[in-house]
Design an enzyme around this catalytic site. Structure first.
Site, PDB file in Angstrom:
ATOM      1  CG  ASP A  24      -7.272  -2.908   1.232  1.00  0.00           C
ATOM      2  OD1 ASP A  24      -6.623  -3.702   0.535  1.00  0.00           O
ATOM      3  OD2 ASP A  24      -6.875  -2.479   2.335  1.00  0.00           O
ATOM      4  CG  HIS A  50      -4.432  -6.349  -1.019  1.00  0.00           C
ATOM      5  ND1 HIS A  50      -3.798  -5.559  -0.086  1.00  0.00           N
ATOM      6  CD2 HIS A  50      -3.574  -6.439  -2.071  1.00  0.00           C
ATOM      7  CE1 HIS A  50      -2.607  -5.198  -0.558  1.00  0.00           C
ATOM      8  NE2 HIS A  50      -2.459  -5.719  -1.766  1.00  0.00           N
ATOM      9  CG  HIS A 103      -2.190  -0.793   1.003  1.00  0.00           C
ATOM     10  ND1 HIS A 103      -3.322  -0.286   0.410  1.00  0.00           N
ATOM     11  CD2 HIS A 103      -2.476  -2.075   1.322  1.00  0.00           C
ATOM     12  CE1 HIS A 103      -4.265  -1.218   0.384  1.00  0.00           C
ATOM     13  NE2 HIS A 103      -3.771  -2.319   0.925  1.00  0.00           N
ATOM     14  CD  GLU A 141      -5.093  -8.798   2.883  1.00  0.00           C
ATOM     15  OE1 GLU A 141      -5.162  -7.861   2.056  1.00  0.00           O
ATOM     16  OE2 GLU A 141      -4.337  -8.765   3.872  1.00  0.00           O
TER      17      GLU A 141
END
Length: 241
Positions: free
Chosen positions: A141, A206, A134, A203
């Protein structure tokens, strides 16, 4: 060190640009800013220019399949200080969930909690060769909104530290509701992959394009080592207001 952090970075120098509010739905207030995460004057709703262009393409693909649906941005760019803040916050939450005090853990307890946290959070690194995804401006996300503005049920919330967060958790479920959750996750993944993104293995929310994790996933898919990271840690001089 995670496997993807060994991927070389050849940064393209693209600017960090704001995600346009008139095109994408942004979660407001931003969840980490609401916790007190130290963004300073930097916006979490920013991406590298090329990543933002691909995100617009993904949303176009989504709307061809589901007219009126939109991608909702939960989080995008994180300065290193924010990554550190959120790792510490999640660590404390997971310790508390076990009935432990974060400041009074034994070494074994600390290792147990950190191992769980590290499945979902990149441990912050000051080394420019190993930036958290990130912090590059190339990861985000997201979830989906219906044409009426309702958040699509994905079966678990973003950032949940549990097995339910794994993308294929509901794939083999015989329950119709859980099959619907899996179908929603599959739709999100399909439109993002169509624009060049790749999803985090742990995830459902993500996605990244051009960072080390993306390059590592592309190498796994193709068996080729030609994929390099296009984006390293985003610096202040890349910021476009």
């Amino acid at each position: 060190m995670k496997p993807y952090q060994a991927i070389p970075i050849c940064d393209r120098g693209e600017p960090l640009v704001p995600i346009p509010r008139d095109r994408f739905a942004l979660v407001q207030p931003h969840p980490y800013q609401a916790l007190g995460a130290p963004y300073g004057n930097q916006s979490p709703y920013s991406l590298r220019a090329g990543v933002l262009a691909a995100l617009a393409e993904a949303q176009d693909q989504l709307q061809q399949q589901r007219p009126g649906w939109r991608i909702q941005i939960f989080d995008a760019f994180r300065p290193l200080a924010v990554q550190r803040f959120m790792v510490e916050h999640t660590f404390a939450e997971q310790a508390q969930a076990r009935g432990w005090l974060a400041e009074a853990l034994t070494p074994a307890q600390r290792s147990e909690v950190m191992a769980e946290v590290a499945q979902f959070w990149a441990i912050p690194s000051d080394d420019p060769a190993t930036p958290p995804p990130h912090s590059t401006g190339a990861a985000l996300d997201i979830t989906l909104l219906t044409a009426t503005g309702d958040v699509v049920n994905m079966g678990s919330p973003i950032d949940e530290v549990s097995m339910r967060s794994h993308p294929s958790h509901f794939a083999a479920s015989p329950t119709p509701a859980e099959q619907t959750f899996h179908a929603h996750r599959t739709l999100l993944n399909q439109v993002m992959v169509s624009a060049g993104f790749r999803r985090h293995p742990n995830e459902w929310w993500h996605f990244s394009l051009g960072d080390q994790l993306w390059a590592w996933l592309r190498r796994q898919e193709t068996g080729s080592d030609k994929f390099l990271a296009h984006y390293g840690r985003a610096s202040v001089d890349l910021w476009v207001q």
